[in-house]
Design an enzyme around this catalytic site. Structure first.
Site, PDB file in Angstrom:
ATOM      1  N   LYS A   1       2.608 -14.029 -12.780  1.00  0.00           N
ATOM      2  CA  LYS A   1       1.259 -13.471 -12.973  1.00  0.00           C
ATOM      3  C   LYS A   1       0.310 -14.511 -13.600  1.00  0.00           C
ATOM      4  O   LYS A   1      -0.887 -14.493 -13.342  1.00  0.00           O
ATOM      5  CB  LYS A   1       1.334 -12.185 -13.808  1.00  0.00           C
TER       6      LYS A   1
ATOM      7  N   TYR B   1       8.588 -12.994 -14.576  1.00  0.00           N
ATOM      8  CA  TYR B   1       7.506 -12.111 -14.075  1.00  0.00           C
ATOM      9  C   TYR B   1       6.166 -12.599 -14.627  1.00  0.00           C
ATOM     10  O   TYR B   1       5.185 -12.730 -13.889  1.00  0.00           O
ATOM     11  CB  TYR B   1       7.760 -10.657 -14.483  1.00  0.00           C
TER      12      TYR B   1
ATOM     13  N   ALA C   1       0.819  -1.228   0.000  1.00  0.00           N
ATOM     14  CA  ALA C   1       0.000   0.000   0.000  1.00  0.00           C
ATOM     15  C   ALA C   1       0.847   1.269   0.000  1.00  0.00           C
ATOM     16  O   ALA C   1       0.300   2.363  -0.021  1.00  0.00           O
ATOM     17  CB  ALA C   1      -0.914  -0.010   1.230  1.00  0.00           C
TER      18      ALA C   1
ATOM     19  N   VAL D   1       5.941  -9.408   2.611  1.00  0.00           N
ATOM     20  CA  VAL D   1       5.034 -10.546   2.363  1.00  0.00           C
ATOM     21  C   VAL D   1       5.785 -11.839   2.064  1.00  0.00           C
ATOM     22  O   VAL D   1       5.189 -12.916   2.080  1.00  0.00           O
ATOM     23  CB  VAL D   1       4.019 -10.263   1.214  1.00  0.00           C
TER      24      VAL D   1
HETATM   25  P1  NDP Z   1       4.847   0.017  -7.328  1.00  0.00           P
HETATM   26  O1  NDP Z   1       6.299  -0.343  -7.426  1.00  0.00           O
HETATM   27  O2  NDP Z   1       4.468   1.450  -7.460  1.00  0.00           O
HETATM   28  O3  NDP Z   1       4.229  -0.556  -5.963  1.00  0.00           O
HETATM   29  C1  NDP Z   1       4.521  -1.852  -5.534  1.00  0.00           C
HETATM   30  C2  NDP Z   1       4.086  -2.010  -4.094  1.00  0.00           C
HETATM   31  O4  NDP Z   1       4.377  -3.357  -3.681  1.00  0.00           O
HETATM   32  C3  NDP Z   1       4.841  -1.082  -3.168  1.00  0.00           C
HETATM   33  O5  NDP Z   1       3.957  -0.540  -2.232  1.00  0.00           O
HETATM   34  C4  NDP Z   1       5.841  -2.000  -2.478  1.00  0.00           C
HETATM   35  O6  NDP Z   1       6.052  -1.549  -1.128  1.00  0.00           O
HETATM   36  C5  NDP Z   1       5.057  -3.310  -2.461  1.00  0.00           C
HETATM   37  N1  NDP Z   1       5.925  -4.458  -2.275  1.00  0.00           N
HETATM   38  C6  NDP Z   1       6.885  -4.925  -3.100  1.00  0.00           C
HETATM   39  N2  NDP Z   1       7.507  -5.973  -2.545  1.00  0.00           N
HETATM   40  C7  NDP Z   1       6.925  -6.172  -1.336  1.00  0.00           C
HETATM   41  C8  NDP Z   1       7.139  -7.095  -0.275  1.00  0.00           C
HETATM   42  N3  NDP Z   1       8.098  -8.036  -0.347  1.00  0.00           N
HETATM   43  N4  NDP Z   1       6.361  -7.025   0.818  1.00  0.00           N
HETATM   44  C9  NDP Z   1       5.396  -6.075   0.910  1.00  0.00           C
HETATM   45  N5  NDP Z   1       5.149  -5.176  -0.055  1.00  0.00           N
HETATM   46  C10 NDP Z   1       5.914  -5.219  -1.160  1.00  0.00           C
HETATM   47  O7  NDP Z   1       4.138  -0.862  -8.460  1.00  0.00           O
HETATM   48  P2  NDP Z   1       2.588  -1.017  -8.868  1.00  0.00           P
HETATM   49  O8  NDP Z   1       1.718  -0.218  -8.003  1.00  0.00           O
HETATM   50  O9  NDP Z   1       2.530  -0.824 -10.330  1.00  0.00           O
HETATM   51  O10 NDP Z   1       2.406  -2.567  -8.572  1.00  0.00           O
HETATM   52  C11 NDP Z   1       1.349  -3.091  -7.795  1.00  0.00           C
HETATM   53  C12 NDP Z   1       0.907  -4.412  -8.380  1.00  0.00           C
HETATM   54  O11 NDP Z   1       0.394  -4.183  -9.686  1.00  0.00           O
HETATM   55  C13 NDP Z   1       2.017  -5.451  -8.540  1.00  0.00           C
HETATM   56  O12 NDP Z   1       1.522  -6.717  -8.167  1.00  0.00           O
HETATM   57  C14 NDP Z   1       2.317  -5.409 -10.037  1.00  0.00           C
HETATM   58  O13 NDP Z   1       2.839  -6.621 -10.499  1.00  0.00           O
HETATM   59  C15 NDP Z   1       0.931  -5.135 -10.581  1.00  0.00           C
HETATM   60  N6  NDP Z   1       0.874  -4.594 -11.935  1.00  0.00           N
HETATM   61  C16 NDP Z   1       1.492  -3.420 -12.252  1.00  0.00           C
HETATM   62  C17 NDP Z   1       1.396  -2.929 -13.545  1.00  0.00           C
HETATM   63  C18 NDP Z   1       2.096  -1.693 -13.978  1.00  0.00           C
HETATM   64  O14 NDP Z   1       2.274  -1.501 -15.211  1.00  0.00           O
HETATM   65  N7  NDP Z   1       2.500  -0.804 -13.088  1.00  0.00           N
HETATM   66  C19 NDP Z   1       0.595  -3.607 -14.566  1.00  0.00           C
HETATM   67  C20 NDP Z   1       0.011  -4.851 -14.114  1.00  0.00           C
HETATM   68  C21 NDP Z   1       0.117  -5.287 -12.837  1.00  0.00           C
HETATM   69  P3  NDP Z   1       7.430  -1.555  -0.335  1.00  0.00           P
HETATM   70  O15 NDP Z   1       8.539  -1.406  -1.328  1.00  0.00           O
HETATM   71  O16 NDP Z   1       7.281  -0.386   0.606  1.00  0.00           O
HETATM   72  O17 NDP Z   1       7.434  -2.865   0.386  1.00  0.00           O
HETATM   73  C1  8X3 Z   2       3.056  -5.057 -15.596  1.00  0.00           C
HETATM   74  C2  8X3 Z   2       2.677  -4.676 -16.964  1.00  0.00           C
HETATM   75  O1  8X3 Z   2       3.239  -4.905 -19.414  1.00  0.00           O
HETATM   76  O2  8X3 Z   2       5.102  -4.728 -17.875  1.00  0.00           O
HETATM   77  O3  8X3 Z   2       2.420  -6.224 -15.167  1.00  0.00           O
HETATM   78  O4  8X3 Z   2       3.825  -6.722 -17.979  1.00  0.00           O
HETATM   79  S1  8X3 Z   2       3.778  -5.289 -18.094  1.00  0.00           S
END
Ligand code: NDP
Ligand code: 8X3
Length: 258
Positions: free
Chosen positions: A162, A158, A15, A66
């Protein structure tokens, strides 16, 4: 959707940034109480200060990795009574690390992605589900990806994590079909967050160039989709939702203006 989420308890992993942070804002605006978890605790504290004042909600924050099942179990076990009845779990914590062919892949990067996106999601879900079943109420919303539907070169591991999230969503639906628990996956395409900076190991110029010439989704776009899934009536479950930028047609097709 009027007041549907008021006083509900929403647990959001990851978050502290991006989509998780946007979900926190969106659900707080609906009057939901929040449990926010991520490793960057100071960011969560700041968010909680702002949201409790602005939205008049209760917010619990917790530093959490996590990938560590002992931490996960303690975190869920030690929630104060007022936050124990989790109504909605948003499994958002996740990352991509590196862009390498399988033959050149970095094993540490693979472990980090598998441990976070797959095992971390499983640990949290396993810890939360029994309470949901006992209370006869719950919704698990996984953040998957277009990468869980179409593998692309140099992103294989990756993508595999997913694909696994999608398999887990479908399997959880089957395992819990005789319970009131709902399970959804929200699968975004290119969304401008910290994601590419994390993937490209803080090469910010390269990370920003991922979105050159197109208009990516915002974290808020995804939060609105999650909110929509969460506010269907109890007999209705959106099992899968795919959201791409209008400039993106698939994992490998994007229209970039010169
Ligand atoms: P961000 O990097 O902006 O956010 C990722 C979040 O995940 C951060 O809050 C980070 O918090 C947290 N996180 C990472 N590793 C851990 C861990 N080991 N324990 C707890 N928290 C963790 O990326 P997004 O918001 O884009 O990503 C969120 C989700 O969306 C992911 O699952 C990503 O795969 C998915 N996603 C993203 C896309 C994109 O293009 N951006 C597209 C499709 C899916 P902290 O580092 O403080 O722990
Ligand atoms: C994150 C989006 O296009 O990099 O899941 O796979 S992409």
């Amino acid at each position: 959707m009027v007041n549907m989420l008021k006083n509900k308890t929403i647990l959001i992993t990851g978050a502290s940034a991006g989509i998780g942070e946007a979900c926190a804002n969106a659900f707080a605006a609906e009057g939901a109480n929040l449990v926010l978890a991520a490793r960057r605790h100071e960011r969560l504290v700041k968010m909680a200060d702002e949201l409790t004042t602005k939205c008049n909600i209760k917010c619990r924050v917790s530093p959490l990795d996590v990938r560590d099942n002992i931490q996960v179990e303690e975190f869920i076990h030690n929630l104060p009574v007022e936050f124990q009845n989790i109504d909605i779990l948003i499994n958002n914590a996740g990352l991509a690390r590196g862009l390498d062919s399988i033959q050149n892949g970095n094993i540490r990067d693979w472990d980090e992605m598998i441990d976070t996106n797959l095992k971390g999601l499983l640990y949290i879900t396993r810890a939360v589900i029994p309470g949901m079943i006992e209370r006869g109420n719950g919704h698990i919303i996984n953040i998957g990806s277009i990468a869980g539907r179409q593998p692309y070169p140099n992103g294989t591991v990756y993508c595999a994590t997913k694909f696994a999230v999608r398999a887990l969503t479908q399997g959880m639906l089957m395992d819990m079909v005789d319970t009131p628990i709902r399970v959804s996956t929200v699968d975004p395409g290119m969304t401008k967050t910290e994601f590419s900076r994390v993937r490209l190991k803080r090469d910010d110029v390269k990370a920003d160039s991922v979105y050159d010439g197109l208009t990516p989704l915002t974290a808020q776009d995804i939060a609105e989709a999650v909110l929509f899934c969460a506010t269907r009536p109890p007999h209705s479950n959106i099992t899968e939702m795919v959201i791409l930028p209008a400039d993106q047609a698939s994992a490998y097709h994007a229209h970039r203006r010169k």
